[in-house]
Design a protein around this motif. Sequence first.
Motif, PDB file in Angstrom:
ATOM      1  N   LEU A   1       0.965  -1.164  -0.062  1.00  0.00           N
ATOM      2  CA  LEU A   1       0.185   0.063   0.051  1.00  0.00           C
ATOM      3  C   LEU A   1       0.764   1.000   0.126  1.00  0.00           C
ATOM      4  CD1 LEU A   1      -2.927  -0.676   2.203  1.00  0.00           C
ATOM      5  CD2 LEU A   1      -3.102  -0.512  -0.031  1.00  0.00           C
ATOM      6  N   VAL A   2       1.910   1.345   0.938  1.00  0.00           N
ATOM      7  CA  VAL A   2       2.553   2.469   1.010  1.00  0.00           C
ATOM      8  C   VAL A   2       3.579   2.876  -0.186  1.00  0.00           C
ATOM      9  CG1 VAL A   2       4.622   3.414   2.411  1.00  0.00           C
ATOM     10  CG2 VAL A   2       2.466   2.346   3.511  1.00  0.00           C
TER      11      VAL A   2
ATOM     12  N   LEU B   1       2.564   2.060  -3.118  1.00  0.00           N
ATOM     13  CA  LEU B   1       1.859   2.541  -4.126  1.00  0.00           C
ATOM     14  C   LEU B   1       1.601   4.195  -4.176  1.00  0.00           C
ATOM     15  CD1 LEU B   1      -0.674  -0.312  -4.464  1.00  0.00           C
ATOM     16  CD2 LEU B   1       1.170   0.262  -5.982  1.00  0.00           C
ATOM     17  N   ILE B   2       1.740   4.683  -3.092  1.00  0.00           N
ATOM     18  CA  ILE B   2       1.324   6.072  -2.806  1.00  0.00           C
ATOM     19  C   ILE B   2       2.280   6.871  -3.808  1.00  0.00           C
ATOM     20  CG2 ILE B   2       1.402   8.096  -1.473  1.00  0.00           C
ATOM     21  CD1 ILE B   2       0.889   6.245   0.779  1.00  0.00           C
ATOM     22  N   PRO B   3       1.566   7.811  -4.725  1.00  0.00           N
ATOM     23  CA  PRO B   3       2.161   8.581  -5.536  1.00  0.00           C
ATOM     24  C   PRO B   3       3.005   9.642  -5.076  1.00  0.00           C
ATOM     25  CG  PRO B   3      -0.070   9.060  -5.617  1.00  0.00           C
ATOM     26  CD  PRO B   3      -0.009   8.024  -4.640  1.00  0.00           C
ATOM     27  N   GLY B   4       4.078  10.351  -5.753  1.00  0.00           N
ATOM     28  CA  GLY B   4       4.779  11.256  -5.186  1.00  0.00           C
ATOM     29  C   GLY B   4       5.834  10.770  -4.303  1.00  0.00           C
ATOM     30  N   ASP B   5       7.165  10.875  -4.358  1.00  0.00           N
ATOM     31  CA  ASP B   5       8.146  10.104  -3.712  1.00  0.00           C
ATOM     32  C   ASP B   5       8.510  10.974  -2.476  1.00  0.00           C
ATOM     33  OD1 ASP B   5      10.936  11.188  -4.207  1.00  0.00           O
ATOM     34  OD2 ASP B   5      10.037  10.999  -6.316  1.00  0.00           O
TER      35      ASP B   5
ATOM     36  N   ILE C   1       1.101  10.881   6.867  1.00  0.00           N
ATOM     37  CA  ILE C   1       0.491  10.732   5.476  1.00  0.00           C
ATOM     38  C   ILE C   1       0.580  11.959   4.866  1.00  0.00           C
ATOM     39  CG2 ILE C   1      -1.796  10.464   4.335  1.00  0.00           C
ATOM     40  CD1 ILE C   1      -2.457   8.452   6.713  1.00  0.00           C
TER      41      ILE C   1
ATOM     42  N   ARG D   1       3.044  13.914   5.032  1.00  0.00           N
ATOM     43  CA  ARG D   1       4.346  14.350   4.845  1.00  0.00           C
ATOM     44  C   ARG D   1       4.949  13.231   3.900  1.00  0.00           C
ATOM     45  NH1 ARG D   1       6.333  16.258  10.511  1.00  0.00           N
ATOM     46  NH2 ARG D   1       6.315  18.157  10.561  1.00  0.00           N
ATOM     47  N   ARG D   2       4.268  12.299   3.554  1.00  0.00           N
ATOM     48  CA  ARG D   2       4.519  10.993   3.089  1.00  0.00           C
ATOM     49  C   ARG D   2       5.643  10.464   3.588  1.00  0.00           C
ATOM     50  NH1 ARG D   2       0.743  11.358   1.197  1.00  0.00           N
ATOM     51  NH2 ARG D   2      -0.236  11.430  -0.987  1.00  0.00           N
TER      52      ARG D   2
ATOM     53  N   LEU E   1       4.608   5.637   8.138  1.00  0.00           N
ATOM     54  CA  LEU E   1       3.317   5.068   7.888  1.00  0.00           C
ATOM     55  C   LEU E   1       3.210   3.651   8.084  1.00  0.00           C
ATOM     56  CD1 LEU E   1       0.558   6.432   7.018  1.00  0.00           C
ATOM     57  CD2 LEU E   1       1.226   6.118   4.652  1.00  0.00           C
TER      58      LEU E   1
END
Lengths: 528, 336, 299
Positions: B26-27, B29-33, B295, B297-298, B303
């Motif tokens: 899941l983590v 797959l989050i867009p933006g690195d 979340i 702050r990615r 997370l």
Amino acid sequence: MRIHWLIGAAALLLTTASGHAKTLVFCSETNPENFGPMLATTSTSDTAAARQIYNKLFEFETGTTTLLPALAESYELSADGRVYTLKLRKGVKFQTTRNFRPTRAFNADDVLFTFERQWKKDHPYYPVNGGNYSHFNALNLGNALESVEKVDDHTVRITIKEALSPFLTNLGMNFLSIHSAEYAAQLLKAGTPEKIDQEPVGTGPYMLVNYQRDVAVRYRANPDYWRPQPKISDLIFAITPDASVRLAKLKANDCQVIALPNPADIDAIRKDPALKVESQEGLSIGYVSFNTEKKPFDDRRVRQALNMAIDKKAVLDAVYLGAGKIATNPIPSIVWSYNTEVKDYPYDPARAKALLAEAGYPNGFETDIWALPVSRPYNPNGRRMAELFQSYWGAVGVKAKIVSYELAEYLRRGRAGEHQTYELGWGGDTGDPDNFLYEVLGCAAVKTGRNNARWCNAGYESLVVKARQTSDKAERTELYKQAQAVFKEEAPWITLAHPIIFVPMRKEVQNYKIDPLGAYVFDGVDMN
Amino acid sequence: MLRFLVGRAVLLVPTFVGLTLLTFVLVRLIPGDPIETMAGERGIDPARHAELLHQYGFDKPLLVQYGIYIGRVLHGDLGLSIVTQKPVLHEFMALFPATVELSVAAVIFAVVLGLTAGIIAAVWRNSIFDHGVMTLSLTGYSMPIFWWGLLLILLFANVVNWAPVSGQVAIQYYVEPVTGFLMIDSLLANDTAAFRSTLAHLVLPMIVLGTQPLAIIARMTRSAMLEVLGEDYIRTARAKGMSPLRVVGLHALRNALIPVVTVIGLQIGVLFTGAMLTETIFSWPGVGKWLVEAIGRRDYPVLQGGVLILGSIVMAVNLAVDLTYGLVNPRIRHAR
Amino acid sequence: MTAHSSVETADAAPHPLRAFWHSFSASNGALAGLGVVCSIALLAVFADVVAPHSPYATDSQAFLRPPFWEEGGSLVYPLGTDAIGRDMLSRLLHGARLSLLIGVVVVAISLAAGVLLGLVCGFLRGAVETVVMRVMDILLTLPSLLLAIVIVAILGPGMMNAILAVTVVVLPHYVRITRAAVIAELSKDYVVASRVNGAGTLRLMFSAVLPNCAAPLIVQASLGISTAILDAAALGFLGLGAQAPLPEWGTMLADSREFVMRAWWVVTLPGLMILATVMAFNLLGDGLRDALDPKLKRQ
């Protein structure tokens, strides 16, 4: 019983007697990321470390953008404008903390360490704590610098590849806060280099006592400080994210100075007899840019028309809640060379429509408006701004779709130029016009993507490039004034507002000066 | 007995592995690195970006990254927070006590009020009180708690003239952390003023977080009591002339408690969900707020670690509830 | 609707619909819930007609106007305006549309997917069941909001993604209910009999077993709408749900949080709408359960 009372009284006497211990509580808005000025990306972090714990070679006089000598006493510039020879201040001591006891005073090694950690990839500290020196890299110092050399213990020679008039102001920026090379070596030996950004040691007015996430940062005055001793002996940052709570705490005297008040509360604070508000125009600008590489924004008339379609006064009220000054030029009026003769576009939907028709869009067109997903001083509510723009542009027939992404994605796509119109802002670092007019609007910034209007105008470019290679300030001023006029005529941006920084405090607080760069500084502050 | 215990515990292993896989995937797959996020508005030059990606291992194949991840997890290493560069586990442990304190207070609040209201409602069935309890319970159950928090702040500020509270204790009190639990630490330090301040800060968040469990417990208690009160042995006891209070206190309550206790145990997931919102509203320095911020702050490792630990805790508590229930009630133990 | 047909086959009473209505209408709460749900639905459908303004029209002369009964308010904006001068009443009415849509879509998708997975698990058992049920266990292990947040973080904020996230979060309940009902149903004589008579698996699934486990599903679905509305609003509150300028209640609340101390209506009214709608669906769900499932009625 009586004995207890006596002991209590004695203790009380003792504390009051032992050198007027003054405590000031500052209600800050959020957690600092770290205590490493080289890594810091927010003014919260700069406030927590660079401005309390550290010093720089040169520093801006608090409350202005005038550069004054600090850890460097003086400098000489070679005739070709490339070699700076700095004389360092003698007898400056680094802080003595729980884990570090300095054996020597500040010297040229510390300056070298400060540069080399961010500059030399093979430096043992380069990769420590993520090693993202975003300010150092953003200014492209790695390429601009030729060498930083130690001449003797108190002389440093900095050579740059090409003459660059704004260079000296860089030395006043927070990311060049001078670190102790001795402390760094000690940490490296102990195998814990990461502590350099967590348990900081500087030469500044305050030393870090402890930090509890979401709760507080506590400081004590540095007894070895080289400037006059700070009047406040204990400084506490109470981390209080909610603006209304900060105000309530100020009223209850739980804190004496607060950050970022709700602008709507300013009038009420002014009326409160126990409180006062200091204010100052900030060194930043909020704007909406047009992607000038895309149709129809390649047409100047369209950009001008959409400028005229916006009622900036209403935007100021709704988005900045009145805490700002309508912006005409990309630089705030506190920056030298500000051109007062430039006239802003008036709010005139009828003329906007006429201009659009002239440009070939009598029925308007469809476009997008990118909404900044986070709150920043230069744009407190990007979404709300986008909603307002949508309705104003709608009134002249331009249908704008609101687009937004998470911040990182928003910025990445913005740099790639995927937008048509884009909300962003810029906070100046140095107070030099170059920092706005070249760094954000120059042609080089189109390549890096920072110039999100993607506007590269030959006439403008030649003015700002010439200005940065000239060292005569009067000549530079004239060039920048012309550049601002060109900018307004070409209208790559809708300049919206220069936010005003308000700092509410108790009446007892004396000598508080607002830093236009957005940090909070407590050296020199006193309390009655 | 042992087989029952071991059997239940073994069932957890695939769930745990699945949990790590899920959080990991899941983590990712989050867009933006995260490097971009760290760089902020100023951006980062591509060469440095690649360097940092490599340094953090974000450029390795996903499977390799997962292998490294699981190996570290088993050693208790959940990585470093990208924003603060501190170990995730360390950050979690520092904030978790605050969440526990809030949750425990909310549970006590919910249990005490919920049991009382539920019992009274059952005993005086169909009275005004019963209807009142049921209506309030329905309201509590339907309450958007983020709104409830704001409403309470508003009410207390305007009606009772309380300053809006934020955080866990007034700032002038500094209590050296010993156990990490502020209430216990302030008592250990013999600092009654700090303790009182902690209590004052606890009231509103406790009410907000406790509202939903309170509603559920009140409903459950009422229906369990009604069921027990209808059983033959209670009727017999009543017929024998035992006082109503003794009937309720001695017989009915004890039997009605079993399902209620189970429900309380199973509310822990609900509590964590509530804690995320409550902590955000009241600036409570706990793990819920920490995760919500991560979340934004990615902060991948935070997370990942946070979700993994919270998921594991829910699993462990569910297991414990399951086991105690099984120990108390042999019928369940032998089923399956 | 399958609901009614299922009642017919399940109860086999002379007038099943009437029996259901009789039992349902005996509860004042259920009727009240139905009434509120119907009126909100009507308002949502006719929002364009009922609302005095467009929900998106801004009025730069009237930022944060209070409701008409307060000083400074006027009947032009009966419930006041928000921070950029949009009519609160109109936004609330249009918000009803969004919230109902969210609730219904979430339940529809999760019901369909949940029933399918549940049926497959109940009929096939074995490895498929183990895998599916383990995954459901994992989903249930995570605190619901956290899971939803992670999913939205992946997909990006927005209403459709919030709907998907909430769907995933509530899915396990439907799978579990269906599976349990199917397993219970499969052991019953009539199923065994039809199997012996050579009925195919698919026929068994949809014509024999499914109608008989419809009752708990209907109850779960009506309660599920309230959960969905609440969760979606929580996502909106965290800025991850429906995006501005959509008048979703949770988003409206989040957007006006900063005015909590000086403009109570912008914060209070959207929350009140959420509370009323969620309560109505809960009442309705309770009523349906009592009417459809005599076994549960005692509780």
